[in-house]
Design a protein around this motif. Structure first.
Motif, mmCIF file in Angstrom:
data_model
loop_
_atom_site.group_PDB
_atom_site.id
_atom_site.type_symbol
_atom_site.label_atom_id
_atom_site.label_comp_id
_atom_site.label_asym_id
_atom_site.label_seq_id
_atom_site.Cartn_x
_atom_site.Cartn_y
_atom_site.Cartn_z
ATOM 1 N N TYR A 68 -2.657 -38.513 -31.487
ATOM 2 C CA TYR A 68 -3.817 -37.645 -31.680
ATOM 3 C C TYR A 68 -4.618 -38.049 -32.909
ATOM 4 O O TYR A 68 -5.856 -38.112 -32.865
ATOM 5 C CB TYR A 68 -3.321 -36.202 -31.809
ATOM 6 C CG TYR A 68 -4.362 -35.177 -32.185
ATOM 7 C CD1 TYR A 68 -5.124 -34.549 -31.207
ATOM 8 C CD2 TYR A 68 -4.565 -34.823 -33.519
ATOM 9 C CE1 TYR A 68 -6.077 -33.594 -31.551
ATOM 10 C CE2 TYR A 68 -5.513 -33.865 -33.872
ATOM 11 C CZ TYR A 68 -6.269 -33.259 -32.883
ATOM 12 O OH TYR A 68 -7.199 -32.316 -33.222
ATOM 13 N N GLY A 72 -5.965 -40.208 -29.699
ATOM 14 C CA GLY A 72 -5.298 -39.652 -28.528
ATOM 15 C C GLY A 72 -5.299 -40.553 -27.319
ATOM 16 O O GLY A 72 -5.376 -41.774 -27.431
ATOM 17 N N ARG A 74 -7.344 -40.240 -24.370
ATOM 18 C CA ARG A 74 -8.542 -40.247 -23.511
ATOM 19 C C ARG A 74 -9.644 -41.079 -24.160
ATOM 20 O O ARG A 74 -9.572 -41.443 -25.324
ATOM 21 C CB ARG A 74 -9.030 -38.815 -23.288
ATOM 22 C CG ARG A 74 -8.068 -37.916 -22.520
ATOM 23 C CD ARG A 74 -8.054 -38.252 -21.034
ATOM 24 N NE ARG A 74 -9.387 -38.145 -20.460
ATOM 25 C CZ ARG A 74 -9.965 -37.008 -20.071
ATOM 26 N NH1 ARG A 74 -9.307 -35.857 -20.211
ATOM 27 N NH2 ARG A 74 -11.177 -37.008 -19.555
ATOM 28 N N GLU A 78 -9.730 -37.244 -29.257
ATOM 29 C CA GLU A 78 -9.182 -35.887 -29.177
ATOM 30 C C GLU A 78 -9.234 -35.171 -30.520
ATOM 31 O O GLU A 78 -9.383 -33.946 -30.565
ATOM 32 C CB GLU A 78 -7.731 -35.929 -28.693
ATOM 33 C CG GLU A 78 -7.571 -36.378 -27.266
ATOM 34 C CD GLU A 78 -6.108 -36.554 -26.901
ATOM 35 O OE1 GLU A 78 -5.264 -35.755 -27.352
ATOM 36 O OE2 GLU A 78 -5.806 -37.504 -26.170
ATOM 37 N N ASN A 79 -9.114 -35.915 -31.606
ATOM 38 C CA ASN A 79 -9.145 -35.275 -32.925
ATOM 39 C C ASN A 79 -10.570 -34.914 -33.357
ATOM 40 O O ASN A 79 -10.762 -34.293 -34.402
ATOM 41 C CB ASN A 79 -8.482 -36.173 -33.979
ATOM 42 C CG ASN A 79 -9.052 -37.580 -33.992
ATOM 43 O OD1 ASN A 79 -9.701 -38.023 -33.038
ATOM 44 N ND2 ASN A 79 -8.819 -38.298 -35.071
ATOM 45 N N GLY A 82 -11.357 -33.046 -28.278
ATOM 46 C CA GLY A 82 -10.237 -32.323 -27.696
ATOM 47 C C GLY A 82 -10.660 -31.504 -26.495
ATOM 48 O O GLY A 82 -11.737 -31.681 -25.938
ATOM 49 N N ALA A 90 -9.278 -26.016 -31.499
ATOM 50 C CA ALA A 90 -8.452 -26.951 -30.748
ATOM 51 C C ALA A 90 -7.119 -26.328 -30.357
ATOM 52 O O ALA A 90 -6.564 -25.497 -31.069
ATOM 53 C CB ALA A 90 -8.203 -28.214 -31.582
ATOM 54 N N SER A 97 0.099 -37.299 -26.533
ATOM 55 C CA SER A 97 -0.713 -37.769 -27.651
ATOM 56 C C SER A 97 0.104 -37.863 -28.937
ATOM 57 O O SER A 97 -0.400 -37.624 -30.034
ATOM 58 C CB SER A 97 -1.914 -36.837 -27.854
ATOM 59 O OG SER A 97 -2.738 -36.839 -26.716
#
Length: 410
Positions: A68, A72, A74, A78-79, A82, A90, A97
């Protein structure tokens, strides 16, 4: 002669709206297998489309991180983004992750919960549920198979794993669509609608977390609520993150593999004839179904040091996106890769990932596909597609929203 590709944006969800662009991925594998994809809202990423490169990256989590704090798993960070935004908005960090060795601790807790010994008799219960669903589907009439079979089957199994009432599958279905459908207006109609869905889910999760910690059972929800990592009990936020991961993982792969496989059998009736003549082909044939469907199209890693992939220099901090949907049609691994071949042998597909992050529920997903198509083979002579299915608007899930078919009696 094949035209040389220009600069496709693999992040654009509209690229996947009408069809899975297998021809584009085939050209990338040939011409630019380590392809730099600029982003209008980010630093850009390296797109990998060859099987060997994706396996090599997946098996080296020290150099290629899923954590993360590094962005992460994707395309988006994500950080920073998210599910519902960074900071106070979040949710907790799911173990997908998290890098080893902490990731390995999570797997050691979770994998035994999905083992055949722990799930004694589950195949018989899946068989009974699947039979009940199929019995309600009229033969010879046009039906949407997604809400009748593809969606309820894996979600009813998940209700068993979480020890939830069977009627909860409908809510789980709506929630998971919202979680993965960030680019689809059908699933995220407005920020207000998403806030309402998330609020409902969080209230459910809070109650489940408190109940399972107060009165532990043998179910997966109890495990997610009570396990300890690095000697510390999981927080409610971590429970929520991993619960969402369980919902999405248990639903989307099986559901969309089943739907895509019905469509494949409709387009290739000779393959359905083979299954009906010899249902034992399904033991390995389910792997061909997942390869052909590739229900999860990508995962992402981040380089933790300067390195190279396929002769291309990669800098520390660069994003690397692993396109499973491309690797599963790699000609160097799967001869005649665009052919749906239920007798294909030695199928080491990447539909469930590979390396440290391979899906913990992959065998359960394959079991459900095998049971479903075994039962369908007993009564369905042909699948007829009555309309083109509507696809998810997503660069992540290769999903079908509906599947209008006729199942012709055997």
């Amino acid at each position: 002669m094949t035209a040389t590709i220009t600069a496709p944006d693999l992040k654009d969800p509209d690229l996947y709206f009408d069809r899975a662009p297998h021809d584009l991925f085939a050209q990338l594998r040939t011409e630019r297998p380590v392809y730099w994809n600029p982003e209008s809202d980010g630093a850009g990423f390296w797109a990998l489309t060859r099987y060997a490169d994706i396996v090599a990256v997946s098996r080296n989590p020290g150099l290629f991180s899923s954590a993360y704090e590094n962005g992460g798993h994707r395309i988006f960070n994500e950080n920073e983004v998210g599910l519902t935004g960074a900071g106070e908005a979040a949710i907790g960090i799911p173990f997908i992750s998290v890098d080893p060795p902490v990731h390995t601790q999570y797997r050691k807790f979770i994998m035994p919960a999905l083992s055949p010994a722990r799930l004694a008799g589950i195949e018989e219960r899946i068989h009974a549920r699947c039979l009940s669903l199929i019995d309600r589907i009229p033969l010879g009439e046009t039906v949407d198979l997604v809400p009748l079979l593809s969606a309820p089957l894996p979600l009813l199994t998940l209700c068993e794993l979480l020890d939830l009432p069977t009627g909860m599958w409908v809510k789980l279905y709506d929630w998971t669509n919202a979680f993965v459908g960030e680019d689809d207006p059908d699933f995220r109609q407005s920020p207000q609608a998403m806030a309402a869905i998330l609020g409902e889910f969080m209230a459910f999760s809070q109650q489940l977390y408190e109940e399972r910690r107060a009165t532990p059972g043998q179910d997966l929800a109890t495990l997610l609520a009570t396990m300890e990592v690095n000697g510390q009990p999981v927080t409610f936020q971590e429970f929520v993150g991993n619960l969402i991961l369980a919902l999405v993982g248990a639903n989307e792969t099986t559901r969309n593999s089943l739907s895509h496989s019905v469509a494949a059998f409709a387009a290739n009736p000779d393959q359905w004839d083979l299954v009906r003549a010899d249902p034992t082909l399904l033991k390995n044939g389910v792997r061909e179904m997942v390869r052909y469907a590739s229900p999860v199209m990508h995962m992402r890693r981040t380089a933790t040091a300067d390195t190279e992939i396929g002769g291309q220099a990669i800098r520390k901090g660069d994003k690397i996106v692993l396109w499973y949907i491309a690797a599963n049609r790699d000609e160097s691994v799967f001869p005649d890769p665009d052919r749906f071949d239920i007798r294909r042998g030695n199928i080491q597909h990447l539909g469930f990932g590979t390396g440290q992050h391979v899906c913990v529920g992959s065998r359960l997903a394959e079991m459900q596909l095998r049971v479903a198509f075994s039962l369908l083979a007993e009564r369905v002579g042909r699948f007829k597609m009555m309309a083109a299915p509507r696809r998810f608007r997503s660069n992540f899930i290769n999903g079908l929203k509906n599947l209008d078919v006729q199942m012709v009696a055997a």
